[in-house]
Design a protein around this motif. Sequence first.
Motif, PDB file in Angstrom:
ATOM      1  N   GLY A  39       0.837  -1.190   0.000  1.00 42.25           N
ATOM      2  CA  GLY A  39       0.000   0.000   0.000  1.00 42.25           C
ATOM      3  C   GLY A  39       0.868   1.234   0.000  1.00 42.25           C
ATOM      4  O   GLY A  39       2.061   1.168   0.308  1.00 42.25           O
ATOM      5  N   PRO A  40       0.294   2.393  -0.336  1.00 44.15           N
ATOM      6  CA  PRO A  40       1.072   3.628  -0.345  1.00 44.15           C
ATOM      7  C   PRO A  40       1.455   4.051   1.066  1.00 44.15           C
ATOM      8  O   PRO A  40       0.940   3.514   2.059  1.00 44.15           O
ATOM      9  CB  PRO A  40       0.119   4.640  -0.987  1.00 44.15           C
ATOM     10  CG  PRO A  40      -1.248   4.109  -0.686  1.00 44.15           C
ATOM     11  CD  PRO A  40      -1.112   2.614  -0.713  1.00 44.15           C
TER      12      PRO A  40
ATOM     13  N   ALA B  67      -0.942   4.316   4.387  1.00 43.76           N
ATOM     14  CA  ALA B  67      -2.125   3.484   4.153  1.00 43.76           C
ATOM     15  C   ALA B  67      -2.635   2.820   5.418  1.00 43.76           C
ATOM     16  O   ALA B  67      -3.779   2.377   5.480  1.00 43.76           O
ATOM     17  CB  ALA B  67      -1.814   2.419   3.103  1.00 43.76           C
TER      18      ALA B  67
ATOM     19  N   LYS C  81      -0.463   0.418   7.111  1.00 43.52           N
ATOM     20  CA  LYS C  81       0.205  -0.887   7.220  1.00 43.52           C
ATOM     21  C   LYS C  81       0.895  -1.066   8.576  1.00 43.52           C
ATOM     22  O   LYS C  81       0.721  -2.092   9.235  1.00 43.52           O
ATOM     23  CB  LYS C  81       1.221  -1.044   6.077  1.00 43.52           C
ATOM     24  CG  LYS C  81       0.623  -0.951   4.687  1.00 43.52           C
ATOM     25  CD  LYS C  81       1.653  -1.247   3.608  1.00 43.52           C
ATOM     26  CE  LYS C  81       2.825  -0.272   3.604  1.00 43.52           C
ATOM     27  NZ  LYS C  81       2.402   1.127   3.316  1.00 43.52           N
TER      28      LYS C  81
ATOM     29  N   HIS D  77       7.804  -2.189   0.304  1.00 44.82           N
ATOM     30  CA  HIS D  77       7.591  -1.437  -0.922  1.00 44.82           C
ATOM     31  C   HIS D  77       8.334  -2.078  -2.093  1.00 44.82           C
ATOM     32  O   HIS D  77       8.194  -1.617  -3.231  1.00 44.82           O
ATOM     33  CB  HIS D  77       8.055   0.013  -0.753  1.00 44.82           C
ATOM     34  CG  HIS D  77       7.142   0.825   0.116  1.00 44.82           C
ATOM     35  ND1 HIS D  77       7.440   1.142   1.427  1.00 44.82           N
ATOM     36  CD2 HIS D  77       5.920   1.362  -0.125  1.00 44.82           C
ATOM     37  CE1 HIS D  77       6.452   1.859   1.939  1.00 44.82           C
ATOM     38  NE2 HIS D  77       5.516   2.002   1.026  1.00 44.82           N
TER      39      HIS D  77
ATOM     40  N   VAL E  20      -3.750  -5.616  -0.575  1.00 46.25           N
ATOM     41  CA  VAL E  20      -3.516  -4.224  -0.937  1.00 46.25           C
ATOM     42  C   VAL E  20      -4.336  -3.351  -0.003  1.00 46.25           C
ATOM     43  O   VAL E  20      -5.551  -3.506   0.107  1.00 46.25           O
ATOM     44  CB  VAL E  20      -3.907  -3.946  -2.398  1.00 46.25           C
ATOM     45  CG1 VAL E  20      -3.650  -2.484  -2.741  1.00 46.25           C
ATOM     46  CG2 VAL E  20      -3.112  -4.843  -3.346  1.00 46.25           C
TER      47      VAL E  20
ATOM     48  N   ASN F   9      -5.217   0.658   1.641  1.00 45.37           N
ATOM     49  CA  ASN F   9      -5.192   2.104   1.428  1.00 45.37           C
ATOM     50  C   ASN F   9      -6.209   2.756   2.358  1.00 45.37           C
ATOM     51  O   ASN F   9      -7.284   2.215   2.584  1.00 45.37           O
ATOM     52  CB  ASN F   9      -5.518   2.457  -0.030  1.00 45.37           C
ATOM     53  CG  ASN F   9      -5.179   3.897  -0.366  1.00 45.37           C
ATOM     54  OD1 ASN F   9      -4.288   4.487   0.240  1.00 45.37           O
ATOM     55  ND2 ASN F   9      -5.873   4.469  -1.322  1.00 45.37           N
ATOM     56  N   ARG F  10      -5.821   3.894   2.918  1.00 45.85           N
ATOM     57  CA  ARG F  10      -6.698   4.691   3.774  1.00 45.85           C
ATOM     58  C   ARG F  10      -7.307   3.883   4.915  1.00 45.85           C
ATOM     59  O   ARG F  10      -8.487   4.000   5.233  1.00 45.85           O
ATOM     60  CB  ARG F  10      -7.795   5.357   2.934  1.00 45.85           C
ATOM     61  CG  ARG F  10      -7.235   6.306   1.880  1.00 45.85           C
ATOM     62  CD  ARG F  10      -8.309   6.846   0.981  1.00 45.85           C
ATOM     63  NE  ARG F  10      -7.731   7.714  -0.063  1.00 45.85           N
ATOM     64  CZ  ARG F  10      -8.432   8.233  -1.072  1.00 45.85           C
ATOM     65  NH1 ARG F  10      -9.727   7.968  -1.185  1.00 45.85           N
ATOM     66  NH2 ARG F  10      -7.842   8.995  -1.966  1.00 45.85           N
TER      67      ARG F  10
ATOM     68  N   LEU G 197      -5.034   0.565  -7.014  1.00 46.91           N
ATOM     69  CA  LEU G 197      -5.122   1.874  -6.385  1.00 46.91           C
ATOM     70  C   LEU G 197      -5.545   2.958  -7.367  1.00 46.91           C
ATOM     71  O   LEU G 197      -5.893   4.062  -6.962  1.00 46.91           O
ATOM     72  CB  LEU G 197      -3.785   2.255  -5.754  1.00 46.91           C
ATOM     73  CG  LEU G 197      -3.398   1.438  -4.527  1.00 46.91           C
ATOM     74  CD1 LEU G 197      -2.038   1.869  -4.020  1.00 46.91           C
ATOM     75  CD2 LEU G 197      -4.426   1.588  -3.421  1.00 46.91           C
TER      76      LEU G 197
ATOM     77  N   GLU H 186      -8.675   4.360  -6.649  1.00 44.12           N
ATOM     78  CA  GLU H 186      -8.713   5.111  -5.395  1.00 44.12           C
ATOM     79  C   GLU H 186      -8.077   6.487  -5.564  1.00 44.12           C
ATOM     80  O   GLU H 186      -7.609   7.095  -4.607  1.00 44.12           O
ATOM     81  CB  GLU H 186      -7.942   4.323  -4.315  1.00 44.12           C
ATOM     82  CG  GLU H 186      -8.616   3.051  -3.911  1.00 44.12           C
ATOM     83  CD  GLU H 186      -9.765   3.318  -2.956  1.00 44.12           C
ATOM     84  OE1 GLU H 186      -9.546   3.962  -1.924  1.00 44.12           O
ATOM     85  OE2 GLU H 186     -10.887   2.885  -3.272  1.00 44.12           O
TER      86      GLU H 186
ATOM     87  N   TYR I 139      -5.268   7.187  -6.984  1.00 47.15           N
ATOM     88  CA  TYR I 139      -3.837   7.081  -6.673  1.00 47.15           C
ATOM     89  C   TYR I 139      -3.133   6.611  -7.930  1.00 47.15           C
ATOM     90  O   TYR I 139      -2.633   5.512  -8.024  1.00 47.15           O
ATOM     91  CB  TYR I 139      -3.613   6.089  -5.525  1.00 47.15           C
ATOM     92  CG  TYR I 139      -2.214   6.096  -4.977  1.00 47.15           C
ATOM     93  CD1 TYR I 139      -1.803   7.083  -4.089  1.00 47.15           C
ATOM     94  CD2 TYR I 139      -1.296   5.112  -5.338  1.00 47.15           C
ATOM     95  CE1 TYR I 139      -0.519   7.077  -3.574  1.00 47.15           C
ATOM     96  CE2 TYR I 139      -0.010   5.108  -4.836  1.00 47.15           C
ATOM     97  CZ  TYR I 139       0.368   6.090  -3.942  1.00 47.15           C
ATOM     98  OH  TYR I 139       1.655   6.087  -3.438  1.00 47.15           O
TER      99      TYR I 139
END
Length: 299
Positions: A34-35, A38, A40, A185, A199, A201-202, A287, A290, A292
């Motif tokens: 995930g970015p 996110a 994690k 990453h 995966v 995110n947010r 993503l 999303e 992204y």
Amino acid sequence: MIEVRGLTKTFDGFAALSGAELTVPTGAVCGLVGPNGAGKTPLLRHLAGIYRQDAGSVQFDGADVWENPAVKARIAFVPDDWFFFMQAGLRDMQRFYRRFYSAFDPARYSALRGVFSLEETRALRRMSKGQRRQAALLLALCARPDYLILDEPVDGLDPVMRRQLWSLVMQDVAERGVTVLVSSHNLRELEDVCDRVCVMNRGRMLLEQSLGDLQETTVKLQLAFETPELPELPPDIAVLHHAQTGRIHTLICHGSAQELRQRLAPLHPVFLETLPLSLEEIFIYTLGGEDYAIRDIVL
């Protein structure tokens, strides 16, 4: 089995986790991607029993991890910012770990210390970031855990040591059925070792599936037609992404390769090739929905 249900955590009004869900089967190697931001790391710290959730549950084989020493004794967590006592060397931390992990293997410690080439008495604070990372991983592997949770485990390691680490981890998975959850990453590296991908995110999970199934149900197509334009596609083909280079169109679509070939055959493409998606492409296109995505910037 690791099971996370409806996990919620807020820090000073910021929702780091918003109903996160996760399932990792026993003996699986799961990659968490995930970015930045996110959620994690907060998720991993809940799994290690460091954070207490505001809502939801975090369980290992049906038992809650929070304030449960019996469960924590089966988990080895290597965070991105590993804790060690300021004056401690590797030998001191080894003694510390042996107090908490009854399965700690002194023979394996002696063998692996030679592999990692670390001085036992040298203060860890005087070691490089890569050497401290090796020390943390060495102790985690010698604890003989049932669950291994890793946050950016190979960051700062050279290519030879990275391969050595993954070899040791996969050996434990094969021989003892260790369950591994790794956040990184480095998607190319995860693709080589993981059989499952999540995966995030947010603060929530967008996708959770075995890597093999995911690659079978999302396909990259490269095709060309007699004219440069892309004809109108059947409405039941879900296109995640379209790019064109010359006369070659690249499509990322949901569905199996065989099914998509059959659906596109009536359009009479002069060239059609199906390719498996890499984990990096899965990450980008998942993503993409999303907001992204890679954007063109005009200066």
